[in-house]
Scaffold this active site. Sequence first.
Site, PDB file in Angstrom:
ATOM      1  N   GLU A 131     -60.050 -88.708  41.277  1.00 29.09           N
ATOM      2  CA  GLU A 131     -59.532 -88.488  39.928  1.00 29.09           C
ATOM      3  C   GLU A 131     -60.102 -87.235  39.267  1.00 29.09           C
ATOM      4  OE1 GLU A 131     -58.628 -92.114  37.697  1.00 29.09           O
ATOM      5  OE2 GLU A 131     -59.193 -91.040  35.887  1.00 29.09           O
ATOM      6  N   LYS A 158     -48.596 -94.524  45.146  1.00 28.19           N
ATOM      7  CA  LYS A 158     -50.040 -94.492  44.875  1.00 28.19           C
ATOM      8  C   LYS A 158     -50.789 -93.820  46.022  1.00 28.19           C
ATOM      9  CE  LYS A 158     -54.025 -96.763  43.059  1.00 28.19           C
ATOM     10  NZ  LYS A 158     -54.602 -97.850  42.287  1.00 28.19           N
ATOM     11  N   GLU A 169     -47.105-102.645  35.870  1.00 29.53           N
ATOM     12  CA  GLU A 169     -47.618-101.570  36.742  1.00 29.53           C
ATOM     13  C   GLU A 169     -46.520-101.071  37.693  1.00 29.53           C
ATOM     14  OE1 GLU A 169     -50.622-100.243  36.275  1.00 29.53           O
ATOM     15  OE2 GLU A 169     -52.168-101.776  35.963  1.00 29.53           O
ATOM     16  N   HIS A 215     -56.753-100.583  27.885  1.00 21.86           N
ATOM     17  CA  HIS A 215     -58.160-100.948  28.117  1.00 21.86           C
ATOM     18  C   HIS A 215     -58.859-101.257  26.791  1.00 21.86           C
ATOM     19  CE1 HIS A 215     -58.553 -98.923  32.365  1.00 21.86           C
ATOM     20  NE2 HIS A 215     -57.924-100.079  32.393  1.00 21.86           N
ATOM     21  N   HIS A 273     -53.013 -96.974  29.936  1.00 16.57           N
ATOM     22  CA  HIS A 273     -54.302 -97.650  30.095  1.00 16.57           C
ATOM     23  C   HIS A 273     -55.314 -97.292  29.011  1.00 16.57           C
ATOM     24  CE1 HIS A 273     -52.510 -98.621  33.899  1.00 16.57           C
ATOM     25  NE2 HIS A 273     -53.570 -99.260  34.338  1.00 16.57           N
ATOM     26  N   ASN A 288     -53.088 -93.737  35.041  1.00 22.18           N
ATOM     27  CA  ASN A 288     -53.598 -94.466  33.870  1.00 22.18           C
ATOM     28  C   ASN A 288     -52.635 -94.453  32.697  1.00 22.18           C
ATOM     29  OD1 ASN A 288     -56.061 -95.496  34.750  1.00 22.18           O
ATOM     30  ND2 ASN A 288     -57.017 -93.496  34.564  1.00 22.18           N
ATOM     31  N   HIS A 296     -54.565-107.863  31.807  1.00 20.81           N
ATOM     32  CA  HIS A 296     -54.532-106.409  31.982  1.00 20.81           C
ATOM     33  C   HIS A 296     -53.117-105.834  31.896  1.00 20.81           C
ATOM     34  CE1 HIS A 296     -55.657-102.477  33.555  1.00 20.81           C
ATOM     35  NE2 HIS A 296     -54.694-102.590  34.454  1.00 20.81           N
ATOM     36  N   LYS A 344     -60.637 -97.686  44.028  1.00 27.69           N
ATOM     37  CA  LYS A 344     -61.400 -97.848  42.782  1.00 27.69           C
ATOM     38  C   LYS A 344     -61.895 -99.279  42.717  1.00 27.69           C
ATOM     39  CE  LYS A 344     -59.451 -94.582  39.471  1.00 27.69           C
ATOM     40  NZ  LYS A 344     -58.696 -94.477  38.205  1.00 27.69           N
ATOM     41  N   ARG A 361     -54.683 -87.903  39.575  1.00 30.47           N
ATOM     42  CA  ARG A 361     -54.814 -89.369  39.657  1.00 30.47           C
ATOM     43  C   ARG A 361     -54.872 -89.995  38.261  1.00 30.47           C
ATOM     44  NH1 ARG A 361     -58.310 -93.267  43.742  1.00 30.47           N
ATOM     45  NH2 ARG A 361     -57.644 -95.193  42.746  1.00 30.47           N
ATOM     46  N   ARG A 371     -75.960-100.736  50.584  1.00 32.49           N
ATOM     47  CA  ARG A 371     -75.426 -99.367  50.383  1.00 32.49           C
ATOM     48  C   ARG A 371     -74.061 -99.151  51.050  1.00 32.49           C
ATOM     49  NH1 ARG A 371     -80.941 -97.612  50.874  1.00 32.49           N
ATOM     50  NH2 ARG A 371     -81.752 -97.359  48.768  1.00 32.49           N
TER      51      ARG A 371
END
Length: 389
Positions: A245, A235, A194, A260, A256, A253, A275, A152, A249, A130
């Site tokens: 997000e 960032k 990026e 994606h 993206h 993306n 990517h 993330k 935030r 956890r």
Amino acid sequence: MTEPSTHPVPLTVHVPLDAGRDYDILIGRGLIETAGARMAALGGRRAAIVTDETVAALYGARLQDSLERAGLGSGVITVAPGESSKSYAGYAQVCDGLLALRVERGDLVVALGGGVVGDLAGFAAATLRRGVRFVQVPTSLLAQVDSSVGGKTGINAPLGKNLIGAFHQPRLVLADTATLDTLSEREMRAGYAEVAKYGLIADAAFFDWCEANWRGIFSGGPEREEAVAACCRAKAAVVTRDEREDGERALLNLGHTFGHALERLTGYDSARLVHGEGVAIGTALAFRFSARLGLCPGQDAGRVANHLALAGLPTRLQAVPGGCGDADALLDAMAQDKKVRDGALTFILARGIGQSFIAPGNDRSEERAFLEGELDADLRPSPRHRPSL
Ligand code: NAD
Ligand code: GLY
């Protein structure tokens, strides 16, 4: 900008999250040599390194030596390089490996590698017992400017990119910029997509700077550290204001939603598309879509595509090796995007360079028409540009 400036090495960017979750990003050449001492200062007895085969061969022993010199015992878990490791199977391999090493909550999981290793190791650390503390040692340009910062973590599902994950902030990020000397040209370019993104989102002066200085980032001049620090500062600021997000935030993306979908449609096969290449195509598409909707000057969309192409990046759907299907296939893949609300896509669009914004609830027929136009575009040079025979 936020004009990048030269500072003593290592540069430090602080991420001022609350409740003791704040951390530093250190940026400079040779940081792996001092990584052990810096991690020992975080407390704990042991550090388990998660890496991929390529990075293990280059930097694994050096990091282990440094940990040992600092009195930290270590074990190593090595996955196959490439996006396909960010999978259910890759996640099981890393968790089982960490458990076999008897990693405890007080220990450190250390992600040594690119964004794949960072996302995978971070997700394993977020969920093992956890939650175990973790440190990012990013070794790709993409990971240094983006994925190692902000917490993330996650893996891909067959139905979509990054759909299984958790927010889990690292305790420290060590971006050893010398490691980029061994990165392939293709992966440098992918990471550069990026870098340029930060200028395109909200910092036109940084995009100007990129146009003038991108070659120095590739060749390892001082521009490299300056760019990594500028991106991390940008960032860190966004993540501090909107860690989970709920709002701005999502701007990170840019490119993206399309990118994606392309990664999914190419089966997360790094041989076909990595990517950053998906992000480059997606960014060019986002600007052309903005121009088509009358939101952004066509000149800006052209300038973005030209710069990405100059840096060796693809900017068209036709550049995807083996193709990417038709407009319906693309829309279907995009429908799994995390920003979808009530079935409607949310795009990051732009009013110009450095003026991106979140655009929810777009018109599906407009999206389809745009994609069909892109797929049908005649990319042959016009006759006046054809060489005469
Ligand atoms: P990657 O991790 O696959 O690394 C690219 C390739 O470069 C790999 O083959 C790797 O072995 C190799 N490599 C890495 N460092 C090297 C070095 N120093 N020398 C030689 N080879 C080296 O890919 P990436 O581009 O680093 O990361 C892409 C991933 O990051 C994607 O899965 C993407 O979704 C994720 N990402 C996450 C975030 C986030 O916020 N968590 C943000 C952006 C991207
Ligand atoms: N790269 C997107 C994010 O970290 O939010």
